[in-house]
Scaffold this motif. Structure first.
Motif, PDB file in Angstrom:
ATOM      1  N   ARG A 141       0.836  -1.195   0.000  1.00  0.00           N
ATOM      2  CA  ARG A 141       0.000   0.000   0.000  1.00  0.00           C
ATOM      3  C   ARG A 141       0.878   1.255   0.000  1.00  0.00           C
ATOM      4  NH1 ARG A 141      -5.403  -1.298   1.222  1.00  0.00           N
ATOM      5  NH2 ARG A 141      -5.620  -3.411   2.104  1.00  0.00           N
ATOM      6  N   ASN A 142       0.386   2.277  -0.663  1.00  0.00           N
ATOM      7  CA  ASN A 142       1.084   3.555  -0.681  1.00  0.00           C
ATOM      8  C   ASN A 142       1.071   4.179   0.709  1.00  0.00           C
ATOM      9  OD1 ASN A 142       0.580   6.801  -1.199  1.00  0.00           O
ATOM     10  ND2 ASN A 142       2.170   5.909  -2.491  1.00  0.00           N
ATOM     11  N   ASP A 143       2.193   4.780   1.109  1.00  0.00           N
ATOM     12  CA  ASP A 143       2.303   5.332   2.459  1.00  0.00           C
ATOM     13  C   ASP A 143       1.342   6.492   2.692  1.00  0.00           C
ATOM     14  OD1 ASP A 143       4.255   3.522   3.137  1.00  0.00           O
ATOM     15  OD2 ASP A 143       5.919   4.864   2.623  1.00  0.00           O
ATOM     16  N   ILE A 144       0.982   7.227   1.641  1.00  0.00           N
ATOM     17  CA  ILE A 144       0.104   8.395   1.787  1.00  0.00           C
ATOM     18  C   ILE A 144      -1.357   8.024   1.625  1.00  0.00           C
ATOM     19  CG2 ILE A 144      -0.479  10.658   0.813  1.00  0.00           C
ATOM     20  CD1 ILE A 144       2.478  10.926   0.030  1.00  0.00           C
ATOM     21  N   ASP A 145      -1.655   7.177   0.644  1.00  0.00           N
ATOM     22  CA  ASP A 145      -3.035   6.788   0.371  1.00  0.00           C
ATOM     23  C   ASP A 145      -3.119   5.265   0.365  1.00  0.00           C
ATOM     24  OD1 ASP A 145      -5.569   6.263  -0.553  1.00  0.00           O
ATOM     25  OD2 ASP A 145      -5.534   7.803  -2.121  1.00  0.00           O
TER      26      ASP A 145
END
Length: 499
Positions: free
Chosen positions: A397-401
């Motif tokens: 998963r993306n760290d921001i979203d």
């Protein structure tokens, strides 16, 4: 007892019948038409290089032995010209009655196009400038019973070319060049991976659980183990087990199998490069992808500019990057993302002619919109990034979203060439993704992933952060050889049975 090969119920003037009768006459005369080996001392390309400066009308004292398939001939009374083709090129036999003798000269003139022939003699260049071997001995090495296509370059029927690749390679020399390029591309990739510190490994083709991709597998059965097995759809989960075990950089140039439809871009079995790098991520996989492909193009073609089906493609780095949401929004004329209300995404899909299926979430709908509106428009190399987590069950998963993943696909000429991501190494998150895939399978999606408990157990021992990459070798070769169909770069593509 084997059935008599194809000679039954043929007219007497049928070429196969005529050649079969000739074969029997040879054996009756004590001549074996299929010899046991033959010592060759020179190849066509070597002779062309070694005697490049030989003047027309000059005869040397150099004796060589050559061999090849007879592909052309001319009869001029007491002279006969036979053209042999070996793996490197063509060489002419300059046959003289007064050199060979009456019996051997008649034997040479009676050879058929397609026969494999050996000859020993001196090297000369004819008065017309043709490099030749003037034989003192001509040997039939293997009798051809089926005639070559007319003028040995007349095989143009596509289905016959694919089904009888052996004839295609004889009749169309440019086809051999395509496959020589393929082998050079794979060799270039191996050199690159070794130089980058990757170990080439082997993982099972027969797997108890088909994992590593969303695809329908081929099923077989192992009698001794009394269990079903599946031809692998990808080697991914086994390669990542090796990262758990302590290997830091591994790759496999693998054959994978997917029981799906066929098209100019799809064959049931295909070749991929899969690579995994401990402590890497999506960014390191972008760097690896660019370097592999540009090196292969430079080494094999000598250029980073490729003409593919009338379109010029530049492989000069760096390649464009854009997120999936950015590209879909641009094509749709409005902002769309995984956070767009589901009803709006459904409406957008329906308006674009996309048939919705039960259970599709916003990530799946955004991906379908991308494939419908955008993918075919990306001609120059483009890294499409930040894929939805819903359609990326093995990506981090993306760290921001967290609704997105650090994943990219490389699109060139409207086709996917590579898929890569920062690997999901959290066994708890991985289990929840597998369970979502299992629910989709239970709902009727026969391409969804299974839960692989052993892979989850491996992750529970601790998997290092990593980047993973898959590149489609067949599609890369299509690009670099300007071939329109995957069948043109597979020696033996799958086809329906002959009727």
């Amino acid at each position: 007892m084997a059935e008599e090969p194809r000679a039954t119920h043929r007219p007497e003037d049928d070429p196969f019948v005529v050649r079969r009768a000739k074969l029997e006459r040879l054996r009756a005369a004590g001549i074996e038409p299929y010899v046991n080996g033959f010592k060759v001392t020179a190849r066509a390309a070597e002779l062309a290089t070694d005697y490049e400066d030989l003047e027309p009308g000059t005869e040397t004292a150099d004796v060589v032995t050559v061999a090849g398939r007879l592909v052309a001939r001319r009869d001029q009374g007491k002279l006969a010209f036979l053209v042999l083709r070996d793996a490197t090129g063509e060489i002419q036999l300059f046959c003289r009655l007064n050199v060979l003798g009456e019996q051997s000269f008649a034997f040479a003139k009676d050879l058929d196009l397609g026969d494999w022939v050996g000859a020993t003699g001196v090297v000369l260049r004819s008065r017309r400038g043709e490099l030749s071997v003037q034989p003192t001995e001509v040997t039939l090495l293997s009798k051809s019973l089926s005639p070559l296509p007319e003028k040995y370059h007349g095989l143009t029927d596509t289905e016959t070319r694919y089904r009888q690749r052996y004839v295609d390679l004889i009749a169309n020399p440019e086809v051999r060049t395509v496959f020589e390029t393929r082998f050079k591309v794979i060799a270039s990739i191996r050199r690159h991976m070794e130089a980058a510190g990757y170990l080439e490994v082997e993982t099972p083709m027969l797997q108890p659980i088909p994992g590593g991709a969303t695809a329908r597998p081929f099923v077989t059965y192992h009698n001794a183990l009394d269990m079903p097995l599946y031809l692998r759809i990808a080697p991914e989960l086994y390669l990542k087990r090796l990262l758990v075990g302590g290997f830091e950089r591994v790759y496999e140039i693998n054959r994978s199998f997917r029981n799906e439809g066929m098209s100019p871009r799809h064959n049931p079995e295909f070749t991929m490069l899969e690579a995994y790098q401990a402590f890497g991520n999506m960014e390191s996989m972008i760097e690896l992808t660019e370097s592999i492909i540009t090196r292969a193009a430079a080494e094999v073609l000598g250029t980073l500019t490729v003409d593919y089906q009338g379109v010029r493609v530049s492989l000069e780095r760096p390649w464009r990057r854009a997120t999936m949401a950015e590209l879909v929004s641009e094509a749709a004329g409005r902002e769309l993302s995984v956070h767009t209300p589901v009803d709006e995404l459904r409406r957008e899909c329906r308006d674009r002619g996309i048939e919705l299926e039960a259970g599709w979430g916003p990530g799946k709908m955004l991906t379908e919109l991308f494939e419908k509106l955008v993918e075919h428009t990306l001609v120059q190399p483009t890294f499409v990034t930040l894929y939805p987590a819903e359609t990326s069950p093995l990506a981090r998963r993306n760290d921001i979203d967290p609704d997105l993943t650090d994943r990219f696909e490389l699109i060139i000429t409207g086709r996917e060439f590579a898929n890569a991501f920062s690997e999901l190494v959290d066994p708890i998150d991985q289990r929840s993704r597998f369970e979502a895939q299992a629910a989709a399978k239970d709902a009727g999606d026969d391409e969804a992933m299974w839960i692989d408990e052993d892979y989850l157990r491996a992750q529970e021992y601790g998997m290092p952060p990593a980047g993973g990459l898959g590149i489609g070798i067949d599609r890369l070769v299509m690009l670099l050889t300007d071939q329109p169909s995957i069948r043109d770069v597979l020696l033996f593509p799958h086809m329906r049975p002959e009727t």
